[in-house]
Design a protein around this motif. Structure first.
Motif, PDB file in Angstrom:
ATOM      1  N   ASP A 170      27.153 -10.577 -12.044  1.00 31.23           N
ATOM      2  CA  ASP A 170      27.814 -11.842 -12.378  1.00 31.23           C
ATOM      3  C   ASP A 170      27.731 -12.840 -11.225  1.00 31.23           C
ATOM      4  OD1 ASP A 170      28.466 -11.209 -14.967  1.00 31.23           O
ATOM      5  OD2 ASP A 170      30.486 -10.527 -14.510  1.00 31.23           O
TER       6      ASP A 170
ATOM      7  N   THR B 234      22.725 -18.470  -9.128  1.00 36.23           N
ATOM      8  CA  THR B 234      21.438 -19.014  -9.570  1.00 36.23           C
ATOM      9  C   THR B 234      21.648 -20.207 -10.497  1.00 36.23           C
ATOM     10  OG1 THR B 234      21.333 -17.325 -11.318  1.00 36.23           O
ATOM     11  CG2 THR B 234      20.147 -16.872  -9.275  1.00 36.23           C
ATOM     12  N   GLY B 235      22.696 -20.152 -11.310  1.00 35.83           N
ATOM     13  CA  GLY B 235      23.025 -21.301 -12.151  1.00 35.83           C
ATOM     14  C   GLY B 235      23.399 -22.512 -11.329  1.00 35.83           C
ATOM     15  N   ALA B 236      24.173 -22.286 -10.253  1.00 37.04           N
ATOM     16  CA  ALA B 236      24.558 -23.395  -9.377  1.00 37.04           C
ATOM     17  C   ALA B 236      23.344 -24.006  -8.690  1.00 37.04           C
ATOM     18  CB  ALA B 236      25.559 -22.895  -8.337  1.00 37.04           C
ATOM     19  N   ARG B 237      22.400 -23.155  -8.305  1.00 37.48           N
ATOM     20  CA  ARG B 237      21.190 -23.672  -7.649  1.00 37.48           C
ATOM     21  C   ARG B 237      20.387 -24.552  -8.601  1.00 37.48           C
ATOM     22  NH1 ARG B 237      17.419 -19.120  -5.414  1.00 37.48           N
ATOM     23  NH2 ARG B 237      17.234 -18.776  -7.644  1.00 37.48           N
ATOM     24  N   VAL B 238      20.297 -24.153  -9.848  1.00 30.72           N
ATOM     25  CA  VAL B 238      19.585 -24.968 -10.838  1.00 30.72           C
ATOM     26  C   VAL B 238      20.247 -26.338 -10.970  1.00 30.72           C
ATOM     27  CG1 VAL B 238      19.065 -25.181 -13.301  1.00 30.72           C
ATOM     28  CG2 VAL B 238      18.656 -23.005 -12.132  1.00 30.72           C
ATOM     29  N   ARG B 239      21.568 -26.354 -10.915  1.00 31.05           N
ATOM     30  CA  ARG B 239      22.303 -27.623 -11.030  1.00 31.05           C
ATOM     31  C   ARG B 239      22.367 -28.375  -9.704  1.00 31.05           C
ATOM     32  NH1 ARG B 239      25.830 -23.932 -13.286  1.00 31.05           N
ATOM     33  NH2 ARG B 239      27.284 -24.232 -11.543  1.00 31.05           N
TER      34      ARG B 239
ATOM     35  N   SER C 241      24.303 -14.370 -11.301  1.00 30.27           N
ATOM     36  CA  SER C 241      24.203 -15.315 -12.414  1.00 30.27           C
ATOM     37  C   SER C 241      24.852 -16.651 -12.074  1.00 30.27           C
ATOM     38  CB  SER C 241      24.867 -14.707 -13.655  1.00 30.27           C
ATOM     39  OG  SER C 241      24.942 -15.641 -14.705  1.00 30.27           O
ATOM     40  N   VAL C 242      26.044 -16.587 -11.473  1.00 31.35           N
ATOM     41  CA  VAL C 242      26.763 -17.820 -11.120  1.00 31.35           C
ATOM     42  C   VAL C 242      26.007 -18.610 -10.048  1.00 31.35           C
ATOM     43  CG1 VAL C 242      28.844 -18.679  -9.971  1.00 31.35           C
ATOM     44  CG2 VAL C 242      29.043 -16.992 -11.804  1.00 31.35           C
TER      45      VAL C 242
END
Length: 400
Positions: A311, A317-322, A314-315
């Motif tokens: 988890d 890598t999502g932040a890096r995309v944003r 996931s959090v």
């Protein structure tokens, strides 16, 4: 980044040389974050084992270490639970079979010492991961970074700190995160055994008045034993001569695997529990036993820690995309939201089962017996329990 080059500020600093810290470091480094791991040399005399479910095996496969472990891991195909108490209300025997879920096995049992050795080597070879073989002595949390200092004075800065340094965490203390601690009137005696009969890939757990007595398969005709006793009972076991201990353990197992012979030195560990009041603060997340500790029942401990890692990855890598700041509370609160429910559910379930074995209160004994009866007789309920034991929420997802 070359292994010898150190950036002014890493993306992530992981503190903790146990399996949780090293697996987190490998997983995050392989996801493309620049990472530094503070991990003192491992203690290799740990004779304990860990049962890992399929989701955890998938993570070990993803970080590239499962092939190095698989040949010495033993599959767990069935889990047998037997009421070994002598009370008035006794639960019927229940067997959980992975074949009922269309699976070859629930997971695998592995030696902790072997897992630790493989992880240590993999971390040393991993690109984008710097390993510092010293413990962290102090931590300072600023507006945009955390600064960690070792005993020898090495100072490292990172955008995010990951505390995986165990129940007495230095990082958690410097961040001022409170914990709830509790203890049990129990001690776990742990050792490995050779036995005359094959285990047939079946893990057998006797529920006794002092706690679980669990035999988990190892390679060949060997099994790992976790015997939960009172402090006095554990001390009495440890005082026995080897042949006397073998005979006593065989008696307690009702000779389900035949005669026993010790395959390792007995170890003992007092049982206790811990929950962190929160999982995040500015520039810091907690995972593994830094965040949660409970008795070794149902093989939940390290599996829960590896779900923390999944988890967190996931959090982040999502932040890096944003293009968000990975150490900000806006990002880290997402990790806490994902993890709190799972941690509380597992902690409460293990605590309830353990205390239900210790109590002489008849209504609690009756409730445990009815629950075991229903699990054994009602197929849909049994399959829900099996799926939930391995992967939270999986039993209720559509299409399963």
């Amino acid at each position: 980044m070359a292994k010898t080059d150190r950036p002014d500020t890493y993306d992530i600093a992981i503190v903790g040389g146990g399996p949780s810290g090293r697996i987190a470091a490998l997983s995050l480094a392989q996801a493309g974050f620049s990472c530094v791991l503070f991990a003192p040399p491992l203690q290799r005399q740990d004779g304990r084992t860990t049962a890992l479910w399929q989701q955890s095996i998938d993570l070990l496969r993803d970080i590239g270490i499962w092939t190095d472990i698989e040949s010495n891991a033993v599959s767990l195909k069935k889990m047998r639970m037997i009421d070994g108490t002598r009370r008035l209300l006794r639960a019927p025997e229940v067997t959980f079979d992975s074949a009922e879920l269309g699976m070859e096995e629930f997971g695998f049992n592995i030696l902790n010492s072997e897992l630790n050795t493989v992880l240590e080597k993999k971390c040393a070879d991993q690109a984008d991961l710097t390993v510092i073989s010293e413990p962290v002595q102090s931590a300072a949390f600023g507006a945009d970074r955390v600064t960690l200092t070792t005993r020898s004075g090495i100072e490292v800065a990172a955008r995010l700190g990951v505390a995986a340094d165990g129940r007495n965490s230095v990082l958690r203390e410097f961040a001022g995160i409170d914990v709830k601690r509790w203890s049990y009137p129990q001690v776990a005696v742990v050792l490995n055994l050779e036995h005359r009969l094959p285990h047939q890939h079946v893990s057998t757990e006797f529920h006794t008045e002092t706690g679980p007595f669990t035999l988990v398969p190892l390679p060949g005709r060997q099994s790992a034993l976790v015997c939960v006793e009172t402090a006095e009972g554990a001390a009495a076991l440890l005082k026995l001569a080897p042949n006397e201990l073998e005979q006593e353990l065989e008696r307690r197992s009702h000779s389900v695997l035949g005669a026993f012979k010790l395959a390792s030195e007995p170890q003992s560990f007092p049982l206790s529990g811990l929950n962190a009041r929160k999982l995040v603060s500015e520039r810091l997340v907690l995972l593994g036993e830094t965040a949660h500790v409970f008795p070794p029942i149902g093989a939940q401990g390290l599996n829960l820690s590896l779900r923390d890692i999944l988890d967190l990855k996931s959090v982040l890598t999502g932040a890096r995309v944003r293009q968000s700041d990975i150490g900000s509370m806006a990002v880290l609160s997402g990790y806490e939201t994902k993890r709190m429910g799972d941690i509380r559910t597992r902690t409460n379930a293990v605590d309830l089962l353990n205390r239900s074995l210790l109590t002489s209160f008849l209504p609690v004994q009756a409730a445990r017996s009815v629950g075991m009866y229903l699990a054994g007789r009602v197929g849909p309920l049994r399959r829900i329990l099996m799926r939930e034991g391995m992967t939270p929420g999986s039993a209720f997802r559509l299409g399963r």
